[in-house]
Design a protein around this motif. Structure first.
Motif: not given
Length: 151
Positions: A85-86, A91-93, A100-103, A108-111
């Motif tokens: 959820e976090i 990433a919702g922004r 795919g690499e950007m995703a 990873a940034a979200g984690m």
């Protein structure tokens, strides 16, 4: 699996599932779950199929001999769902995904953002025993699990 059942039948099936999963003997638990699936197959084939689909995986912690507070932690999907959820919020922004690499980078940034909210694993003292059980379970496939056990 319970979503395939009418509301009235769910409590009975839930009790049988919990009783099977609580068994320290994985073979006995598997037998109980297979018996439940056979009983459901005629009237509720969707529920029976759903139970059979993940049957072996649901008994992994039983087979590894995980117990106590660590078992309570591993039985719950809450920590993973919270992290997902976090990551989703983080990433919702993003308005445009270039690759795919950007995703993966955003995930990873979200984690990393979620890491700030992580708490101590209940039963963490038992993690070395779990690591040993995993090593033994994968002994016939060297290198499959390279775990550094630190206590």
């Amino acid at each position: 699996m319970l979503d395939h059942l009418p509301e009235a039948e769910r409590p009975v099936v839930q009790r049988r599932l919990r009783a099977a999963w609580a068994s320290p003997d994985a073979e006995q638990a598997q037998h109980e779950l297979e018996t439940l699936a056979r009983g459901l197959a005629r009237q509720r084939p969707g529920a029976a199929a759903s139970l059979r689909e993940g049957l072996a995986e649901t008994l992994t912690v039983n087979r590894l001999g995980v117990g106590g507070k660590l078992l309570q932690t591993l039985e719950s999907t809450n920590p993973v769902e919270s992290m997902i959820e976090i990551v989703r919020d983080h990433a919702g922004r993003v308005k445009r995904w270039s690759s795919g690499e950007m995703a993966l980078r955003w995930a990873a940034a979200g984690m990393l953002a979620a890491e700030a909210q992580f708490r101590r694993v209940k039963g963490y003292q038992e993690l070395p025993q779990l690591a040993g059980a995993l090593q033994r379970a994968t002994a016939d496939e060297p290198g499959l699990l390279d775990l550094a056990v630190t206590a």
